[in-house]
Design an enzyme around this catalytic site. Sequence first.
Site, short mmCIF file in Angstrom:
data_model
loop_
_atom_site.label_atom_id
_atom_site.label_comp_id
_atom_site.label_asym_id
_atom_site.label_seq_id
_atom_site.Cartn_x
_atom_site.Cartn_y
_atom_site.Cartn_z
N LYS A 1 0.84 -1.20 0.00
CA LYS A 1 0.00 0.00 0.00
C LYS A 1 0.88 1.26 0.00
CE LYS A 1 -3.82 -2.33 2.37
NZ LYS A 1 -4.69 -2.33 3.55
N TYR B 1 -12.59 -2.56 -3.08
CA TYR B 1 -13.12 -2.56 -1.70
C TYR B 1 -14.65 -2.46 -1.69
CZ TYR B 1 -8.45 -2.14 0.40
OH TYR B 1 -7.16 -2.38 0.83
N ASN C 1 -1.79 -0.14 7.35
CA ASN C 1 -1.31 -1.50 7.61
C ASN C 1 -0.47 -2.11 6.48
OD1 ASN C 1 -3.38 -2.09 5.89
ND2 ASN C 1 -4.56 -3.34 7.33
N HIS D 1 -1.70 -5.54 1.41
CA HIS D 1 -2.98 -6.22 1.16
C HIS D 1 -2.70 -7.63 0.67
CE1 HIS D 1 -6.94 -7.18 -0.48
NE2 HIS D 1 -6.27 -7.66 -1.53
N GLU E 1 -9.83 -10.19 -7.70
CA GLU E 1 -8.84 -9.12 -7.55
C GLU E 1 -7.75 -9.20 -8.64
OE1 GLU E 1 -7.53 -9.34 -3.48
OE2 GLU E 1 -9.47 -8.71 -2.72
P1 DAT Z 1 -7.76 -7.08 5.27
O1 DAT Z 1 -6.96 -6.01 4.58
O2 DAT Z 1 -6.98 -7.72 6.40
O3 DAT Z 1 -8.32 -8.09 4.31
P2 DAT Z 1 -10.41 -5.94 5.44
O4 DAT Z 1 -10.67 -6.50 4.10
O5 DAT Z 1 -11.42 -6.19 6.52
O6 DAT Z 1 -8.98 -6.39 6.00
O7 DAT Z 1 -10.26 -4.35 5.32
C1 DAT Z 1 -9.59 -3.77 4.23
C2 DAT Z 1 -8.77 -2.63 4.74
O8 DAT Z 1 -9.61 -1.64 5.33
C3 DAT Z 1 -7.78 -2.98 5.86
O9 DAT Z 1 -6.59 -3.55 5.37
C4 DAT Z 1 -7.56 -1.67 6.50
C5 DAT Z 1 -8.92 -0.99 6.40
N1 DAT Z 1 -9.68 -1.18 7.64
C6 DAT Z 1 -10.27 -2.31 8.07
N2 DAT Z 1 -10.87 -2.12 9.25
C7 DAT Z 1 -10.64 -0.81 9.59
C8 DAT Z 1 -10.97 0.01 10.69
N3 DAT Z 1 -11.69 -0.46 11.69
N4 DAT Z 1 -10.55 1.29 10.68
C9 DAT Z 1 -9.83 1.80 9.67
N5 DAT Z 1 -9.49 1.07 8.58
C10 DAT Z 1 -9.87 -0.21 8.55
MG MG Z 2 -9.81 -7.97 2.86
#
Ligand code: DAT
Ligand code: MG
Length: 206
Positions: free
Chosen positions: A60, A100, A163, A166, A177
């Site tokens: 990212k 997303y 974080n 991805h 994806e």
């Molecule tokens: P992942 O990236 O582990 O698959 P996800 O698909 O649930 O997780 O979410 C996509 C991204 O969205 C994640 O990498 C970071 C952001 N995100 C998720 N939960 C969040 C939160 N509570 N606050 C802020 N950003 C968040």
């Molecule tokens: Mg995800």
Amino acid sequence: MLQRRLFHTILQHFYPGNQETTKSLLSGFPLALRYGHRAAWNRSKSSSQDLRERTLVAVKPDGVQRRLVGQIIQRFEQRGFKLVGLKMLQASEDLLSEHYCELKMKPFYHSLLRYMTSGPVVVMVWEGHNVIQTSRTMVGHTNPAEAQSGTVRGDFSIHVSRNVVHASDSVEGAQKEIQLWFKEKDLLYWDCDQTKTSDQTKTSDV
Ligand code: DAT
Ligand code: MG
């Protein structure tokens, strides 16, 4: 036919003179042959598909800014996965809203899109046995505060909004994806032919 005759000879050896037993065993033979062969073929087909499993991993914008691209690639190479696609791009809002789409209703969705469009990303396709699940383990918990040390997020980040990386979370997710980020022609099919390399080395050594 030859196999049937051979099997008959073997049965005759073990059951001499017992024509009925030989016949009944023999009648099951072609079926056993056919299904045995099919099972073996299915096994080899599913195991080769398994080795070809693919997933999408992306560094990212914060990972790119912090010069973490090399270290992240290294972890996947070191683990034994094969890189079959790689590109750096400034992702558009349209692309990210598709990527997303399941998070559209989340309160953090708009700040997530702002963050993901804040700079270039490096997107990769990795291939190998169980790569989807293993990548998720290597990447670590979504929230770095809960991610284990040794995972990318556990080693390089502290907050869920930054974080670093991805990774696709399922077979369907990975397929979707990969198609979204890459054209089929941009993915390479290459063989890991280490024998050839060592043979070539030997030849050039001579
Ligand atoms: P992942 O990236 O582990 O698959 P996800 O698909 O649930 O997780 O979410 C996509 C991204 O969205 C994640 O990498 C970071 C952001 N995100 C998720 N939960 C969040 C939160 N509570 N606050 C802020 N950003 C968040
Ligand atoms: Mg995800």
